[in-house]
Write a protein that holds these residues in place. Structure first.
Motif, PDB file in Angstrom:
ATOM      1  N   CYS A  13       0.837  -1.201   0.000  1.00 11.63           N
ATOM      2  CA  CYS A  13       0.000   0.000   0.000  1.00 11.63           C
ATOM      3  C   CYS A  13       0.869   1.247   0.000  1.00 11.63           C
ATOM      4  CB  CYS A  13      -0.947  -0.004   1.191  1.00 11.63           C
ATOM      5  SG  CYS A  13      -0.165  -0.195   2.797  1.00 11.63           S
ATOM      6  N   ALA A  14       0.227   2.404  -0.141  1.00 12.64           N
ATOM      7  CA  ALA A  14       0.939   3.683  -0.120  1.00 12.64           C
ATOM      8  C   ALA A  14       1.034   4.245   1.290  1.00 12.64           C
ATOM      9  CB  ALA A  14       0.241   4.680  -1.043  1.00 12.64           C
ATOM     10  N   GLU A  15      -0.018   4.060   2.092  1.00 12.71           N
ATOM     11  CA  GLU A  15      -0.070   4.618   3.440  1.00 12.71           C
ATOM     12  C   GLU A  15      -0.404   3.522   4.451  1.00 12.71           C
ATOM     13  OE1 GLU A  15      -2.079   8.543   3.782  1.00 12.71           O
ATOM     14  OE2 GLU A  15      -2.655   8.130   1.698  1.00 12.71           O
ATOM     15  N   PRO A  16       0.615   2.804   4.914  1.00  5.97           N
ATOM     16  CA  PRO A  16       0.379   1.652   5.784  1.00  5.97           C
ATOM     17  C   PRO A  16      -0.479   1.936   7.017  1.00  5.97           C
ATOM     18  CG  PRO A  16       2.628   1.636   5.023  1.00  5.97           C
ATOM     19  CD  PRO A  16       2.038   2.943   4.580  1.00  5.97           C
ATOM     20  N   GLU A  17      -0.206   2.995   7.734  1.00  7.80           N
ATOM     21  CA  GLU A  17      -0.975   3.245   8.955  1.00  7.80           C
ATOM     22  C   GLU A  17      -2.442   3.546   8.639  1.00  7.80           C
ATOM     23  OE1 GLU A  17      -1.199   6.007  12.954  1.00  7.80           O
ATOM     24  OE2 GLU A  17       0.605   6.099  11.724  1.00  7.80           O
ATOM     25  N   ARG A  18      -2.688   4.317   7.596  1.00  5.27           N
ATOM     26  CA  ARG A  18      -4.069   4.643   7.206  1.00  5.27           C
ATOM     27  C   ARG A  18      -4.855   3.377   6.853  1.00  5.27           C
ATOM     28  NH1 ARG A  18      -6.135   6.659   1.689  1.00  5.27           N
ATOM     29  NH2 ARG A  18      -8.207   7.442   2.194  1.00  5.27           N
ATOM     30  N   VAL A  19      -4.239   2.503   6.055  1.00  3.80           N
ATOM     31  CA  VAL A  19      -4.923   1.271   5.654  1.00  3.80           C
ATOM     32  C   VAL A  19      -5.093   0.349   6.862  1.00  3.80           C
ATOM     33  CG1 VAL A  19      -4.918  -0.684   4.065  1.00  3.80           C
ATOM     34  CG2 VAL A  19      -4.033   1.525   3.307  1.00  3.80           C
ATOM     35  N   ALA A  20      -4.090   0.272   7.723  1.00  3.25           N
ATOM     36  CA  ALA A  20      -4.189  -0.558   8.934  1.00  3.25           C
ATOM     37  C   ALA A  20      -5.331  -0.076   9.826  1.00  3.25           C
ATOM     38  CB  ALA A  20      -2.873  -0.544   9.702  1.00  3.25           C
ATOM     39  N   ARG A  21      -5.435   1.223  10.015  1.00  6.06           N
ATOM     40  CA  ARG A  21      -6.506   1.754  10.864  1.00  6.06           C
ATOM     41  C   ARG A  21      -7.879   1.492  10.260  1.00  6.06           C
ATOM     42  NH1 ARG A  21      -4.599   3.808  15.226  1.00  6.06           N
ATOM     43  NH2 ARG A  21      -2.484   4.640  15.318  1.00  6.06           N
ATOM     44  N   PHE A  22      -8.005   1.545   8.938  1.00  7.39           N
ATOM     45  CA  PHE A  22      -9.261   1.189   8.276  1.00  7.39           C
ATOM     46  C   PHE A  22      -9.639  -0.250   8.620  1.00  7.39           C
ATOM     47  CE2 PHE A  22     -11.323  -0.993   4.732  1.00  7.39           C
ATOM     48  CZ  PHE A  22     -12.489  -0.255   4.606  1.00  7.39           C
ATOM     49  N   TRP A  23      -8.699  -1.182   8.452  1.00  6.84           N
ATOM     50  CA  TRP A  23      -8.997  -2.593   8.719  1.00  6.84           C
ATOM     51  C   TRP A  23      -9.242  -2.862  10.204  1.00  6.84           C
ATOM     52  CZ3 TRP A  23     -11.028  -5.759   5.532  1.00  6.84           C
ATOM     53  CH2 TRP A  23     -10.885  -5.526   4.165  1.00  6.84           C
ATOM     54  N   CYS A  24      -8.631  -2.086  11.076  1.00  4.07           N
ATOM     55  CA  CYS A  24      -8.947  -2.204  12.510  1.00  4.07           C
ATOM     56  C   CYS A  24     -10.427  -1.910  12.740  1.00  4.07           C
ATOM     57  CB  CYS A  24      -8.093  -1.237  13.338  1.00  4.07           C
ATOM     58  SG  CYS A  24      -6.392  -1.770  13.591  1.00  4.07           S
ATOM     59  N   GLU A  25     -10.935  -0.874  12.095  1.00  9.57           N
ATOM     60  CA  GLU A  25     -12.351  -0.523  12.235  1.00  9.57           C
ATOM     61  C   GLU A  25     -13.252  -1.589  11.635  1.00  9.57           C
ATOM     62  OE1 GLU A  25     -13.901   2.002  13.826  1.00  9.57           O
ATOM     63  OE2 GLU A  25     -11.956   2.623  14.592  1.00  9.57           O
ATOM     64  N   PHE A  71       0.939  -4.276   6.779  1.00  9.90           N
ATOM     65  CA  PHE A  71       0.807  -3.304   5.701  1.00  9.90           C
ATOM     66  C   PHE A  71       2.172  -2.698   5.439  1.00  9.90           C
ATOM     67  CE2 PHE A  71      -2.997  -3.786   8.121  1.00  9.90           C
ATOM     68  CZ  PHE A  71      -3.977  -3.965   7.162  1.00  9.90           C
ATOM     69  N   GLN A  72       2.650  -2.810   4.195  1.00  8.40           N
ATOM     70  CA  GLN A  72       3.975  -2.313   3.866  1.00  8.40           C
ATOM     71  C   GLN A  72       3.884  -1.327   2.701  1.00  8.40           C
ATOM     72  OE1 GLN A  72       6.239  -5.811   2.968  1.00  8.40           O
ATOM     73  NE2 GLN A  72       5.159  -6.220   1.061  1.00  8.40           N
ATOM     74  N   ARG A  73       4.618  -0.239   2.852  1.00  7.90           N
ATOM     75  CA  ARG A  73       4.621   0.784   1.808  1.00  7.90           C
ATOM     76  C   ARG A  73       5.421   0.282   0.611  1.00  7.90           C
ATOM     77  NH1 ARG A  73       6.178   5.742   4.346  1.00  7.90           N
ATOM     78  NH2 ARG A  73       8.321   5.048   4.124  1.00  7.90           N
ATOM     79  N   VAL A  74       4.850   0.469  -0.563  1.00 10.29           N
ATOM     80  CA  VAL A  74       5.530   0.168  -1.818  1.00 10.29           C
ATOM     81  C   VAL A  74       5.419   1.400  -2.709  1.00 10.29           C
ATOM     82  CG1 VAL A  74       5.149  -2.339  -1.684  1.00 10.29           C
ATOM     83  CG2 VAL A  74       3.470  -0.897  -2.835  1.00 10.29           C
ATOM     84  N   PRO A  75       6.380   1.587  -3.619  1.00  9.29           N
ATOM     85  CA  PRO A  75       6.377   2.811  -4.422  1.00  9.29           C
ATOM     86  C   PRO A  75       5.295   2.856  -5.499  1.00  9.29           C
ATOM     87  CG  PRO A  75       8.220   1.406  -5.038  1.00  9.29           C
ATOM     88  CD  PRO A  75       7.566   0.771  -3.837  1.00  9.29           C
ATOM     89  N   GLU A  76       4.911   1.705  -6.011  1.00 12.59           N
ATOM     90  CA  GLU A  76       3.938   1.690  -7.097  1.00 12.59           C
ATOM     91  C   GLU A  76       2.509   1.605  -6.547  1.00 12.59           C
ATOM     92  OE1 GLU A  76       5.081  -2.418  -6.047  1.00 12.59           O
ATOM     93  OE2 GLU A  76       6.286  -0.727  -6.659  1.00 12.59           O
ATOM     94  N   GLY A  77       1.586   2.204  -7.271  1.00 11.16           N
ATOM     95  CA  GLY A  77       0.179   2.133  -6.886  1.00 11.16           C
ATOM     96  C   GLY A  77      -0.471   0.868  -7.403  1.00 11.16           C
ATOM     97  N   LYS A  78      -1.665   0.599  -6.924  1.00  8.80           N
ATOM     98  CA  LYS A  78      -2.436  -0.554  -7.379  1.00  8.80           C
ATOM     99  C   LYS A  78      -2.914  -0.289  -8.802  1.00  8.80           C
ATOM    100  CE  LYS A  78      -6.542  -3.196  -6.125  1.00  8.80           C
ATOM    101  NZ  LYS A  78      -7.052  -3.212  -7.468  1.00  8.80           N
ATOM    102  N   VAL A  79      -2.698  -1.252  -9.701  1.00 11.29           N
ATOM    103  CA  VAL A  79      -3.084  -1.037 -11.090  1.00 11.29           C
ATOM    104  C   VAL A  79      -4.055  -2.089 -11.627  1.00 11.29           C
ATOM    105  CG1 VAL A  79      -1.041   0.289 -11.717  1.00 11.29           C
ATOM    106  CG2 VAL A  79      -0.998  -2.182 -11.919  1.00 11.29           C
ATOM    107  N   VAL A  80      -4.149  -3.235 -10.987  1.00 11.14           N
ATOM    108  CA  VAL A  80      -5.066  -4.282 -11.449  1.00 11.14           C
ATOM    109  C   VAL A  80      -5.797  -4.891 -10.254  1.00 11.14           C
ATOM    110  CG1 VAL A  80      -3.684  -4.867 -13.484  1.00 11.14           C
ATOM    111  CG2 VAL A  80      -3.289  -6.078 -11.356  1.00 11.14           C
ATOM    112  N   LYS A  81      -6.783  -5.709 -10.546  1.00 13.90           N
ATOM    113  CA  LYS A  81      -7.538  -6.393  -9.501  1.00 13.90           C
ATOM    114  C   LYS A  81      -6.596  -7.260  -8.665  1.00 13.90           C
ATOM    115  CE  LYS A  81     -11.481  -9.579  -9.078  1.00 13.90           C
ATOM    116  NZ  LYS A  81     -11.411  -9.517  -7.673  1.00 13.90           N
ATOM    117  N   ASN A  82      -6.795  -7.223  -7.319  1.00 12.76           N
ATOM    118  CA  ASN A  82      -5.957  -8.088  -6.489  1.00 12.76           C
ATOM    119  C   ASN A  82      -6.334  -9.551  -6.727  1.00 12.76           C
ATOM    120  OD1 ASN A  82      -7.561  -6.026  -5.035  1.00 12.76           O
ATOM    121  ND2 ASN A  82      -7.567  -7.330  -3.271  1.00 12.76           N
TER     122      ASN A  82
END
Length: 142
Positions: A13-25, A71-82
């Motif tokens: 992901c681009a923002e690990p803490e933001r995505v982690a907090r979403f999944w916590c909720e 959740f780990q930051r990677v430089p590239e954005g998501k481009v296709v279906k997971n």
């Protein structure tokens, strides 16, 4: 043959803490404690080079039943279906309109958190709602 006792699901992901907090909720998880020797995540991140601060975050099920999410930051954005996605099981054992109502209620709870509804799959008996998290990763409510 060895038996696997634990596993972790890792998200790029681009923002690990933001995505982690979403999944916590979503899941009722909690942010994992900071690495040993650090009183807080802020302290840990300050100890790292500026470009490495906030490079990862993890959360876990406080009951110890569910897998850890990393959740780990990677430089590239998501481009296709997971190719792997989580299914949030809220309608287990329910069918028809009763199941659909429970799924719709969960969808309504998640949208204000940043989730996006993609589509409903419903055949009159079984159903699921395909959604995306705050960075566009697909998941299902089923």
């Amino acid at each position: 043959m060895s038996a696997i006792k634990q596993f972790q699901v890792t998200f790029d992901c681009a923002e690990p803490e933001r995505v982690a907090r979403f999944w916590c909720e979503v899941l009722g998880y909690v942010i994992s404690p900071p690495p040993a020797g650090f009183a807080s995540w802020e302290e840990f991140n300050r100890s790292r080079a500026p470009e490495d601060g906030g490079a990862w975050c993890a959360c876990s099920d406080p009951t110890g039943v569910g897998p850890r999410l990393f959740f780990q930051r990677v430089p590239e954005g998501k481009v296709v279906k997971n190719r792997v996605h989580l299914c949030v099981r809220v309608g287990t054992g329910l069918v028809g309109e009763e199941r659909l109502a429970v799924l719709e209620a969960e969808c309504a709870r998640l949208v204000p958190l940043g989730a996006v509804r993609v589509r409903l799959l419903y055949d009159g008996n079984d159903s699921c709602i395909v959604m995306q998290d705050v960075e566009g990763n697909e998941f299902c409510i089923d």
